[in-house]
Design a protein around this motif. Sequence first.
Motif, PDB file in Angstrom:
ATOM      1  N   GLY A  65      -7.552   3.660   5.399  1.00 35.43           N
ATOM      2  CA  GLY A  65      -7.859   5.042   5.754  1.00 35.43           C
ATOM      3  C   GLY A  65      -6.829   5.631   6.693  1.00 35.43           C
ATOM      4  O   GLY A  65      -6.424   6.792   6.540  1.00 35.43           O
ATOM      5  N   LEU A  66      -6.374   4.825   7.665  1.00 39.01           N
ATOM      6  CA  LEU A  66      -5.384   5.315   8.615  1.00 39.01           C
ATOM      7  C   LEU A  66      -4.058   5.617   7.921  1.00 39.01           C
ATOM      8  O   LEU A  66      -3.426   6.652   8.183  1.00 39.01           O
ATOM      9  N   THR A  67      -3.646   4.734   7.022  1.00 41.57           N
ATOM     10  CA  THR A  67      -2.379   4.954   6.314  1.00 41.57           C
ATOM     11  C   THR A  67      -2.465   6.164   5.401  1.00 41.57           C
ATOM     12  O   THR A  67      -1.524   6.963   5.315  1.00 41.57           O
ATOM     13  N   PHE A  82       0.631  13.635   6.589  1.00 39.31           N
ATOM     14  CA  PHE A  82       1.562  14.297   7.511  1.00 39.31           C
ATOM     15  C   PHE A  82       2.985  13.739   7.425  1.00 39.31           C
ATOM     16  O   PHE A  82       3.936  14.418   7.831  1.00 39.31           O
ATOM     17  N   LEU A  83       3.149  12.511   6.922  1.00 37.73           N
ATOM     18  CA  LEU A  83       4.456  11.865   6.898  1.00 37.73           C
ATOM     19  C   LEU A  83       4.851  11.533   5.468  1.00 37.73           C
ATOM     20  O   LEU A  83       3.995  11.196   4.646  1.00 37.73           O
ATOM     21  N   ASP A  84       6.148  11.602   5.188  1.00 35.56           N
ATOM     22  CA  ASP A  84       6.599  11.237   3.849  1.00 35.56           C
ATOM     23  C   ASP A  84       6.756   9.725   3.736  1.00 35.56           C
ATOM     24  O   ASP A  84       6.666   8.982   4.732  1.00 35.56           O
ATOM     25  N   ILE A  85       7.010   9.261   2.515  1.00 37.82           N
ATOM     26  CA  ILE A  85       7.075   7.817   2.252  1.00 37.82           C
ATOM     27  C   ILE A  85       8.212   7.140   3.026  1.00 37.82           C
ATOM     28  O   ILE A  85       7.996   6.077   3.630  1.00 37.82           O
ATOM     29  N   PHE A 109       0.831  -1.202   0.000  1.00 37.08           N
ATOM     30  CA  PHE A 109       0.000   0.000   0.000  1.00 37.08           C
ATOM     31  C   PHE A 109       0.869   1.258   0.000  1.00 37.08           C
ATOM     32  O   PHE A 109       0.640   2.195  -0.772  1.00 37.08           O
ATOM     33  N   VAL A 110       1.888   1.277   0.857  1.00 34.46           N
ATOM     34  CA  VAL A 110       2.767   2.449   0.930  1.00 34.46           C
ATOM     35  C   VAL A 110       3.588   2.589  -0.346  1.00 34.46           C
ATOM     36  O   VAL A 110       3.805   3.706  -0.839  1.00 34.46           O
ATOM     37  N   LEU A 111       4.034   1.470  -0.901  1.00 36.84           N
ATOM     38  CA  LEU A 111       4.762   1.547  -2.177  1.00 36.84           C
ATOM     39  C   LEU A 111       3.852   2.074  -3.283  1.00 36.84           C
ATOM     40  O   LEU A 111       4.310   2.794  -4.182  1.00 36.84           O
ATOM     41  N   GLY A 112       2.560   1.720  -3.220  1.00 35.71           N
ATOM     42  CA  GLY A 112       1.609   2.285  -4.174  1.00 35.71           C
ATOM     43  C   GLY A 112       1.484   3.787  -4.013  1.00 35.71           C
ATOM     44  O   GLY A 112       1.393   4.526  -5.008  1.00 35.71           O
TER      45      GLY A 112
END
Length: 415
Positions: free
Chosen positions: A165-167, A173-176, A42-45
């Motif tokens: 939703g949380l991610t 607010f946060l970068d990858i 998900f974060v890589l997406g």
Amino acid sequence: MATPAAPNTRALRSSSVVRNPTFLRLWTGTTASGLATWALPFVLGLAVLDRSLTPVTLGLLLAARTAGFLAAVPISGVVSDRYSRRAVVLWSGLAAALALPAIAVGLGWSVPLMAVAAAVAGAGQGACRPAFQALTAEVVDEQQRQQANAAMTLAVRVTTLVAPGLTALLAVFLDIPTLLVGIGALWLLAALLPPKGTAAAPAAGPRSSFTTDFAEGLREARRHPWFLAGLGALTAVIATGYSATGVLLPLISRDRYGGEAVLAAATTAYIVGALVGALIIARWRPRAQGWAALAGLGCYTFAPLSLLLPVHPAVVLAAYVLAGLGIELFNVPWFTAIQREVEPDKLARVSALDFLFSYGLAPLGLVLIAPATEAFGPAAVLITCTLICALAPALAALAPASRTFSRTEKQLENA
């Protein structure tokens, strides 16, 4: 090989397994590993969306992670039966925890570094799976394992429901790179929190080869016809029905229903159904538990079937609720039966076979569905997948001992 110790005070015998601190440590560790496993793609997406990664690089990283997972699962099965399952969880979790910051460092700078780190993260994920399964059997009393497995799968489903939703909110607010380091912190929790198991140290003597030990696990699996039949059915459902709906549901949502609303609603309905199924099976003890579980697995038939015709969206949502409910009515008794029936010193190897075939073949199904759809059309693919999802569990129910998922059916019936 590791052999089970005599029961001691670490085994859980309280009226509710979720009230025991020992189980809560194990539950929290497995939940952290599940959240970390879900969060990485998900974060890589999200990194593709902000142009930190290209789609091609994303595909390479996910492929590297899958390769690491598939390579580590059988190795972990052997190692977890040779040594402490708790130690395997520790080292696999630490490996994944260190890999995530390496991906963050390589982001936008070194694709080879990210690919190697993704493979290590996948290996950590794969290595902890059979070890966690075997560790659960060590620290949870047999009478409470179904409740324990239900609690664990319930945590996975809740995580899947709320984590996107949380991610996405955290990404505001946060970068990858920071999010990747946060995933590493989850793996650190998964490594450090689980309790020590109760298996005794392996007996001293000459060590057999990996091939010999793995073959011993295969022989143990063959001793349980219900396991081979159930694994075949589960693999067929995941590789066809699950893959088909994963590929075709987004297209049908867009082309038939005019947007992504049905896709999002059906995905949510599946998770809600799984939550309900986990709550039901935590308490329900059907006499013919194997047949009940296989009937639950067969409920996935409704998912591809609902996509065949232009039905009302509510029908699609209902089908996905049933599919999610059924998959948990299968999963929890399935894991519990493996922990109960398989020889304790071979449990990790048999669990590794379970994960290797059921989850390992899922990417193959995803790869084949798209060209099959282009060649034969979506209707033909959905009909084929519907038939397989219905017939595979029904055929598995014909296997010896499939009625109770036990080679000692009479004992279970009288329990």
